[in-house]
Design a protein around this motif. Sequence first.
Motif, PDB file in Angstrom:
ATOM      1  N   LYS A 153      -1.423 -11.526   4.341  1.00  0.00           N
ATOM      2  CA  LYS A 153      -2.447 -10.484   4.459  1.00  0.00           C
ATOM      3  C   LYS A 153      -3.395 -10.434   3.257  1.00  0.00           C
ATOM      4  O   LYS A 153      -4.597 -10.234   3.417  1.00  0.00           O
ATOM      5  CB  LYS A 153      -1.784  -9.121   4.644  1.00  0.00           C
ATOM      6  N   TYR A 154      -2.859 -10.605   2.050  1.00  0.00           N
ATOM      7  CA  TYR A 154      -3.649 -10.372   0.847  1.00  0.00           C
ATOM      8  C   TYR A 154      -3.917 -11.602  -0.022  1.00  0.00           C
ATOM      9  O   TYR A 154      -4.797 -11.563  -0.880  1.00  0.00           O
ATOM     10  CB  TYR A 154      -2.962  -9.334  -0.051  1.00  0.00           C
ATOM     11  N   ARG A 210       3.533  -7.020  -3.338  1.00  0.00           N
ATOM     12  CA  ARG A 210       2.096  -7.261  -3.472  1.00  0.00           C
ATOM     13  C   ARG A 210       1.693  -7.266  -4.944  1.00  0.00           C
ATOM     14  O   ARG A 210       0.918  -8.121  -5.390  1.00  0.00           O
ATOM     15  CB  ARG A 210       1.312  -6.197  -2.700  1.00  0.00           C
ATOM     16  N   ARG A 238       0.184 -10.381  -7.152  1.00  0.00           N
ATOM     17  CA  ARG A 238      -1.103 -10.241  -7.837  1.00  0.00           C
ATOM     18  C   ARG A 238      -1.079 -11.039  -9.146  1.00  0.00           C
ATOM     19  O   ARG A 238      -2.108 -11.508  -9.619  1.00  0.00           O
ATOM     20  CB  ARG A 238      -1.371  -8.765  -8.109  1.00  0.00           C
ATOM     21  N   GLU A 296      -7.296  -4.073  -8.410  1.00  0.00           N
ATOM     22  CA  GLU A 296      -7.174  -4.256  -6.958  1.00  0.00           C
ATOM     23  C   GLU A 296      -6.059  -3.391  -6.376  1.00  0.00           C
ATOM     24  O   GLU A 296      -6.181  -2.863  -5.278  1.00  0.00           O
ATOM     25  CB  GLU A 296      -6.903  -5.737  -6.607  1.00  0.00           C
ATOM     26  N   LEU A 334      -6.399  -0.429  -3.617  1.00  0.00           N
ATOM     27  CA  LEU A 334      -5.617  -0.459  -2.368  1.00  0.00           C
ATOM     28  C   LEU A 334      -4.709   0.756  -2.241  1.00  0.00           C
ATOM     29  O   LEU A 334      -4.611   1.347  -1.166  1.00  0.00           O
ATOM     30  CB  LEU A 334      -4.800  -1.749  -2.283  1.00  0.00           C
TER      31      LEU A 334
END
Length: 160
Positions: free
Chosen positions: A21-22, A95, A99, A126, A130
Amino acid sequence: MSIFEDVPQNVIDDLEAVKEKYFSDLFDARIKVLWDTRTKKKKWLAKIYKASEMIRYFTADEVGEEDGLDYVIVLDKHFYTNEAVTDEDRKRILRHELRHAWYRPTKRTRKSQYVLRKHNCETFWEEIELNTKEGDPQWDYRMGEIHTSIYDTEDEEGDE
């Protein structure tokens, strides 16, 4: 006995979903996720390591690639599996760790393409953006509070 254990498949599935997704630039990155099973309070919830040349060598057969793993993520099992930590929190932890991983296009060998980056503030801009969009702008603070309460409660119980 090792302090590390393999995580269950659902954690790996979550990592892959977050990656897809990211982090499309990490689609090829080979990442191993482990539990840190120590119950002693740590200064972190999760950590990502760029695989050393030795780790890459030792994991080549496991990964099925000549170069082995690119990264290892270590999760505090005691924290990560606590009932106060939600599934959404767990995905955000993954996530956040991803990063740190970064694909740097280069003309050199594949080994130098995956690197680690540091926070650009207390966390990552980021992630702040989010988390705010997701309605939880103080997420990192909340995780710190849960982390502290888990270990402080156990320290108090051990004193009795």
